[in-house]
Design a protein around this motif. Structure first.
Motif, PDB file in Angstrom:
ATOM      1  N   ALA A 208       0.825  -1.218   0.000  1.00 30.38           N
ATOM      2  CA  ALA A 208       0.000   0.000   0.000  1.00 30.38           C
ATOM      3  C   ALA A 208       0.854   1.260   0.000  1.00 30.38           C
ATOM      4  O   ALA A 208       0.471   2.274  -0.595  1.00 30.38           O
ATOM      5  CB  ALA A 208      -0.926   0.005   1.218  1.00 30.38           C
ATOM      6  N   ALA A 209       1.996   1.191   0.691  1.00 32.64           N
ATOM      7  CA  ALA A 209       2.887   2.357   0.762  1.00 32.64           C
ATOM      8  C   ALA A 209       4.299   1.895   0.423  1.00 32.64           C
ATOM      9  O   ALA A 209       5.067   1.530   1.327  1.00 32.64           O
ATOM     10  CB  ALA A 209       2.836   2.990   2.160  1.00 32.64           C
ATOM     11  N   PRO A 210       4.658   1.866  -0.862  1.00 28.83           N
ATOM     12  CA  PRO A 210       5.990   1.366  -1.241  1.00 28.83           C
ATOM     13  C   PRO A 210       7.131   2.177  -0.649  1.00 28.83           C
ATOM     14  O   PRO A 210       8.240   1.661  -0.496  1.00 28.83           O
ATOM     15  CB  PRO A 210       5.975   1.461  -2.778  1.00 28.83           C
ATOM     16  CG  PRO A 210       4.525   1.492  -3.152  1.00 28.83           C
ATOM     17  CD  PRO A 210       3.843   2.214  -2.028  1.00 28.83           C
ATOM     18  N   GLN A 211       6.905   3.440  -0.332  1.00 30.13           N
ATOM     19  CA  GLN A 211       7.973   4.259   0.232  1.00 30.13           C
ATOM     20  C   GLN A 211       8.281   3.918   1.693  1.00 30.13           C
ATOM     21  O   GLN A 211       9.260   4.392   2.256  1.00 30.13           O
ATOM     22  CB  GLN A 211       7.608   5.751   0.130  1.00 30.13           C
ATOM     23  CG  GLN A 211       6.453   6.186   1.022  1.00 30.13           C
ATOM     24  CD  GLN A 211       5.087   5.937   0.373  1.00 30.13           C
ATOM     25  OE1 GLN A 211       5.011   5.250  -0.638  1.00 30.13           O
ATOM     26  NE2 GLN A 211       4.051   6.516   0.951  1.00 30.13           N
ATOM     27  N   ASN A 213       9.798   2.025   4.646  1.00 24.32           N
ATOM     28  CA  ASN A 213      10.970   1.159   4.841  1.00 24.32           C
ATOM     29  C   ASN A 213      10.579   0.018   5.783  1.00 24.32           C
ATOM     30  O   ASN A 213      10.545   0.171   7.004  1.00 24.32           O
ATOM     31  CB  ASN A 213      12.135   1.966   5.431  1.00 24.32           C
ATOM     32  CG  ASN A 213      13.434   1.175   5.420  1.00 24.32           C
ATOM     33  OD1 ASN A 213      13.444  -0.033   5.173  1.00 24.32           O
ATOM     34  ND2 ASN A 213      14.537   1.863   5.668  1.00 24.32           N
ATOM     35  N   VAL A 214      10.259  -1.134   5.183  1.00 23.09           N
ATOM     36  CA  VAL A 214       9.753  -2.237   5.973  1.00 23.09           C
ATOM     37  C   VAL A 214      10.818  -2.811   6.905  1.00 23.09           C
ATOM     38  O   VAL A 214      10.500  -3.351   7.974  1.00 23.09           O
ATOM     39  CB  VAL A 214       9.204  -3.340   5.041  1.00 23.09           C
ATOM     40  CG1 VAL A 214      10.341  -4.013   4.268  1.00 23.09           C
ATOM     41  CG2 VAL A 214       8.434  -4.389   5.825  1.00 23.09           C
ATOM     42  N   PHE A 215      12.088  -2.664   6.557  1.00 24.75           N
ATOM     43  CA  PHE A 215      13.147  -3.218   7.403  1.00 24.75           C
ATOM     44  C   PHE A 215      13.315  -2.421   8.691  1.00 24.75           C
ATOM     45  O   PHE A 215      13.548  -2.992   9.752  1.00 24.75           O
ATOM     46  CB  PHE A 215      14.474  -3.262   6.633  1.00 24.75           C
ATOM     47  CG  PHE A 215      14.452  -4.199   5.465  1.00 24.75           C
ATOM     48  CD1 PHE A 215      14.565  -5.577   5.662  1.00 24.75           C
ATOM     49  CD2 PHE A 215      14.311  -3.736   4.179  1.00 24.75           C
ATOM     50  CE1 PHE A 215      14.535  -6.454   4.585  1.00 24.75           C
ATOM     51  CE2 PHE A 215      14.287  -4.604   3.104  1.00 24.75           C
ATOM     52  CZ  PHE A 215      14.396  -5.971   3.309  1.00 24.75           C
ATOM     53  N   SER A 216      13.177  -1.127   8.607  1.00 21.78           N
ATOM     54  CA  SER A 216      13.322  -0.305   9.815  1.00 21.78           C
ATOM     55  C   SER A 216      12.065  -0.323  10.675  1.00 21.78           C
ATOM     56  O   SER A 216      12.139  -0.129  11.881  1.00 21.78           O
ATOM     57  CB  SER A 216      13.656   1.145   9.431  1.00 21.78           C
ATOM     58  OG  SER A 216      12.604   1.703   8.643  1.00 21.78           O
ATOM     59  N   VAL A 217      10.899  -0.565  10.070  1.00 23.59           N
ATOM     60  CA  VAL A 217       9.641  -0.581  10.820  1.00 23.59           C
ATOM     61  C   VAL A 217       9.277  -1.995  11.267  1.00 23.59           C
ATOM     62  O   VAL A 217       8.772  -2.202  12.380  1.00 23.59           O
ATOM     63  CB  VAL A 217       8.504   0.025   9.961  1.00 23.59           C
ATOM     64  CG1 VAL A 217       7.170  -0.053  10.700  1.00 23.59           C
ATOM     65  CG2 VAL A 217       8.827   1.465   9.600  1.00 23.59           C
ATOM     66  N   GLY A 218       9.542  -2.963  10.402  1.00 23.78           N
ATOM     67  CA  GLY A 218       9.088  -4.324  10.687  1.00 23.78           C
ATOM     68  C   GLY A 218       9.819  -4.989  11.829  1.00 23.78           C
ATOM     69  O   GLY A 218       9.205  -5.726  12.617  1.00 23.78           O
TER      70      GLY A 218
END
Length: 265
Positions: A208-211, A213-218
């Motif tokens: 939904a939001a490609p921008q 940063n899944v690594f820093s949030v996940g």
């Protein structure tokens, strides 16, 4: 004048030495008692005390010279029996540690390791934590006393004798090793399910939001969810571990019964 024959000395020595080696093998391989941090002198002393307590109720021993070839074969059999009992009980602790290792990998803590004195190796911190909880529960639930009771019953289920073992008992013992994966997956299932839902939610957020940063949030999200679910699931860990202890005790008696070639099937 008191006279003692060599046959009497051999009978007295056999009545002590054969049960002693079975008990010592159990003490050296059983969970908690077999911890490498416990000095060998303590293990030998505990085995001697248990042998002196149990020897009067074990019944007669085979009239075989302990130093003969058959006597040494019986001695080796007692060591194998003691190690088998300890291995059967240790399976449940290995399953708990496996559950902790699986949980650590899913939470992202696979790199955080700690020295485990029980196995003398580096294990993930969640596995070490669950292993300590399992050790305390084992003592609180009198698992060590049940194990000594099963040890005393083992001399009736599989008495000291020169007869060879039956292969059925060792097949049952090998099958019990699969409990590591079954119980480990069962214990880690709540955290695995919660982390699976969390990763699916993160995947949807990334689409939904490609921008983002899944690594820093996940990583902090999965870490927090893992700890929260672990804290919620800990009270339900007690009855599961209690069931595992009784299953291990029943499996020990079953293995000894099946290993006895003279026992009815």
């Amino acid at each position: 004048m008191i006279s003692v024959t060599s046959a009497q000395l051999s009978a007295w020595l056999g009545a002590f030495i054969w049960p002693f080696f079975r008990i010592l093998a159990l003490v050296s391989s059983a969970p908690i008692l077999g911890n490498p941090s416990i000095p060998m002198r303590v293990k030998i002393g505990l085995a001697i005390i248990l042998t002196l307590v149990l020897a009067p109720i074990l019944g007669g021993m085979p009239a075989i010279e302990p130093g003969s070839a058959i006597g040494l074969l019986i001695l080796a059999q007692q060591v194998v029996i003691g190690v088998a009992i300890g291995f059967t009980m240790r399976i449940i602790f290995t399953a708990v540690e496996m559950a902790g290792n699986i949980t650590s990998m899913q939470m992202g803590l696979g790199f955080a390791t700690f020295f485990d004195p029980q196995n003398a190796a580096q294990t993930p911190v969640v596995g070490t934590f669950l292993g300590l909880i399992a050790t305390l529960l084992f003592l609180a639930l009198n698992g060590h006393l049940y194990m000594i009771e099963v040890l005393a019953q083992s001399f009736q289920s599989l008495p000291v004798a020169p007869s060879p073992f039956s292969a059925a008992g060792w097949r049952a013992l090998a099958g019990w090793g699969g409990e590591i994966f079954l119980a480990g997956l069962l214990l880690s299932m709540p955290i695995l399910a919660a982390l699976l839902i969390t990763n699916l939610a993160l995947g949807v957020m990334t689409r939904a939001a490609p921008q983002l940063n899944v690594f820093s949030v996940g990583f902090p999200i999965t870490l927090a969810v893992g700890f929260v679910v672990l804290a919620i699931a800990l009270p339900y860990f007690v009855p599961l571990f209690d069931r595992l202890i009784h299953d291990a005790l029943q499996m020990t008696l079953q293995v000894l019964h099946l290993a006895n070639p003279a026992a009815p099937r």
